[in-house]
Design a protein around this motif. Structure first.
Motif, PDB file in Angstrom:
ATOM      1  N   ALA A 156       0.824  -1.213   0.000  1.00  0.00           N
ATOM      2  CA  ALA A 156       0.000   0.000   0.000  1.00  0.00           C
ATOM      3  C   ALA A 156       0.857   1.262   0.000  1.00  0.00           C
ATOM      4  O   ALA A 156       0.497   2.249  -0.625  1.00  0.00           O
ATOM      5  N   ASN A 157       2.013   1.196   0.688  1.00  0.00           N
ATOM      6  CA  ASN A 157       2.877   2.374   0.796  1.00  0.00           C
ATOM      7  C   ASN A 157       4.141   2.283  -0.041  1.00  0.00           C
ATOM      8  O   ASN A 157       4.931   3.242  -0.072  1.00  0.00           O
ATOM      9  N   GLY A 158       4.375   1.134  -0.694  1.00  0.00           N
ATOM     10  CA  GLY A 158       5.537   0.999  -1.570  1.00  0.00           C
ATOM     11  C   GLY A 158       6.863   0.979  -0.836  1.00  0.00           C
ATOM     12  O   GLY A 158       7.891   1.388  -1.388  1.00  0.00           O
ATOM     13  N   LEU A 159       6.883   0.499   0.413  1.00  0.00           N
ATOM     14  CA  LEU A 159       8.115   0.462   1.201  1.00  0.00           C
ATOM     15  C   LEU A 159       8.773  -0.907   1.065  1.00  0.00           C
ATOM     16  O   LEU A 159       8.245  -1.904   1.570  1.00  0.00           O
ATOM     17  N   PRO A 160       9.908  -1.006   0.394  1.00  0.00           N
ATOM     18  CA  PRO A 160      10.561  -2.306   0.176  1.00  0.00           C
ATOM     19  C   PRO A 160      10.934  -2.976   1.496  1.00  0.00           C
ATOM     20  O   PRO A 160      11.075  -2.326   2.532  1.00  0.00           O
ATOM     21  N   LEU A 161      11.130  -4.283   1.430  1.00  0.00           N
ATOM     22  CA  LEU A 161      11.419  -5.049   2.648  1.00  0.00           C
ATOM     23  C   LEU A 161      12.760  -4.681   3.259  1.00  0.00           C
ATOM     24  O   LEU A 161      12.927  -4.743   4.476  1.00  0.00           O
ATOM     25  N   TYR A 162      13.734  -4.280   2.438  1.00  0.00           N
ATOM     26  CA  TYR A 162      15.037  -3.943   3.022  1.00  0.00           C
ATOM     27  C   TYR A 162      14.934  -2.657   3.852  1.00  0.00           C
ATOM     28  O   TYR A 162      15.679  -2.465   4.812  1.00  0.00           O
ATOM     29  N   ARG A 163      14.009  -1.773   3.507  1.00  0.00           N
ATOM     30  CA  ARG A 163      13.792  -0.582   4.336  1.00  0.00           C
ATOM     31  C   ARG A 163      12.983  -0.937   5.582  1.00  0.00           C
ATOM     32  O   ARG A 163      13.224  -0.391   6.667  1.00  0.00           O
TER      33      ARG A 163
END
Length: 480
Positions: A156-163
């Motif tokens: 939903a927010n486009g935050l990658p897993l590494y972040r």
């Protein structure tokens, strides 16, 4: 190339330029000019301003805490006679929005054991254990809230897993991106897949479906290079007024066979762009998108000639604009589907007939932008008229493009999927996210709700229906 790099990409329709004769109402314009009684009079085009959102509307649904500002104990005495003061009222001063940072905690689950004291005296051991609750993922720290938050942040927010990995570390717990990816894939395939398949079955029962597709890069696909393009397909319910269903599907290629397989059993109207692969879907009536026609015409307009009505490309844009204006007016007036069909035949069909006649008289330079626009229209003429058959047919494919846009925006952040399992899981989770959004649910609450209820293949369609976004209980649990 310069126009592509630095020119505007907006497709917003502009009003007529002052003093410029419109392509469609030239005669009316001339008559109006001749019959003006007061040349000095200035007419201003009417418009409707969007009402401003009030502060009460902005804060609706947010918990409120009242903070009284009081006198110190030693100040609560009358300065004249020393009598203890009493409260007589209060005055509102201001609002403040307070942010409460997220926090994590560990829950330890124990199974409580019970024994019968009476039987114990008779030397008859009776011990009963409370049933163990099944873990969301065996031998894992995963909970419905933690996994739902991970999915919400990425899809939903486009935050990658590494972040997100760094984010979790700030909360005091180290969770690697591999762990987070395992959570997403496992829960998507075990708990969301039954809901996805149920939504798929319901979608195929509809009479109006819309479709679109976009690229996705998957690094580890069997017998394929990492740079090879794969595709994410988008299928959604049409403008039939029923519950909104939005589904993504991953495939390795753009072959129309994928659409034919996914839509097997569907018989109705399919709104899509001009991609010929959709012709492989049997037993359908295609509705091609007029927004794409207009886009081709806009691309053919030379720079600086947007208002040169002698230019054929500008004339083509004006034909499309007039059709869009009618479609917008029908929706604003709240016409029924039957009324929309009637008005389309009455107002838009004559414009279409004039448009086809105009197209036949166009002979642009071979391989020019205008030539490509004309060929695009000519090759899809039957599909561009299908929408006249039913008021529920979509005039453009904009709803599909809007539904697939969150994926394309997220793709700019996480760039690629590592495996086919990850791509398939992403398609399923994106489907749950977009269905929740389309049905006005809180996305995180709906994801957590599904993970808490844990849909399974053993559930009947009736049980799965009770977990759908439009179910009354679901709406109460997952409202904004």
């Amino acid at each position: 190339m310069t126009k592509k790099l630095f020119g505007t990409s907006s497709e917003r329709r502009h009003s007529e330029v002052d003093g410029q004769i419109n392509l469609f109402n030239e005669a009316e314009h001339e008559v109006a000019q001749e019959t003006k009684e007061t040349p000095e009079e200035i007419s201003v085009k009417s418009h409707k301003r969007k009402s401003k959102t009030t502060l009460e509307e902005k804060l609706k649904g947010i918990p409120v805490e009242e903070v009284p500002i009081v006198l110190q104990d030693e100040e609560q005495f009358c300065p004249e006679c020393g009598t203890k003061l009493e409260v007589i009222g209060k005055e509102f001063i201001r609002h403040e929005l307070e942010y409460i940072p997220a926090q994590v905690k560990v829950k330890k689950y124990y199974s409580v054991h019970y024994a019968c004291p009476a039987c114990k005296e008779e030397d008859i051991p009776v011990i009963i254990k409370a049933p163990k609750e099944q873990a969301l993922i065996k031998h894992s720290l995963a909970s419905s809230t933690a996994v739902a938050w991970t999915m919400y942040q990425k899809y939903a927010n486009g935050l990658p897993l590494y972040r997100q990995e760094k984010d979790w570390k700030q909360y005091g717990i180290e969770l690697t991106r591999n762990t987070l990816a395992h959570w997403v894939i496992y829960c998507a395939m075990h708990y969301f897949k039954p809901m996805y398949d149920y939504f798929h079955r319901k979608l195929l029962q509809r009479k109006f479906i819309m479709a679109d597709e976009t690229r996705i890069q998957v690094l580890n696909e069997k017998d394929r290079k990492a740079e090879t393009d794969s595709f994410m397909w988008l299928y959604r319910s049409g403008e039939d007024g029923l519950e909104k269903i939005i589904l993504y599907e991953y495939s390795q290629t753009r072959s129309g066979e994928h659409a034919a397989t996914f839509l097997k059993g569907f018989q109705g109207y399919l709104a899509c762009d001009g991609y010929q692969g959709y012709n492989k879907v049997p037993d359908i009536k295609r509705c091609c998108c007029w927004a794409h026609v207009r886009r081709y015409m806009i691309d053919a307009v030379p720079k600086g000639h947007q208002y040169d009505y002698s230019n054929p490309a500008v004339q083509g844009v004006e034909f499309c604009n007039r059709l869009f204006q009618y479609e917008d007016s029908f929706k604003k007036k709240g016409y029924s589907h039957e009324k929309i069909k009637e008005m389309r035949l009455q107002k838009e069909k004559p414009i279409l007939e004039a448009f086809w006649s105009w197209i036949e008289n166009q002979h642009p330079v071979r391989n020019s932008r205008m030539d490509k626009a004309v060929q695009y229209v000519v090759n899809r003429r039957p599909y561009l008229e299908t929408y006249l058959e039913d008021g529920r047919c979509s005039f453009s494919n904009n709803l599909s493009e809007n539904a697939i846009r969150p994926f394309t925006v997220g793709r700019k952040n996480w760039l690629f999927s590592d495996s086919t399992a990850g791509a398939e899981a992403s398609a399923i989770v994106y489907s749950m996210v977009e269905i929740a959004k389309a049905n006005n649910l809180n996305i995180y609450k709906y994801l957590e709700y599904l993970l808490r209820k844990r849909p399974s293949e053993e559930m009947s369609d009736l049980e799965l229906e009770n977990l759908a976004p439009w179910n009354k209980e679901t709406m109460e649990q997952c409202s904004q």
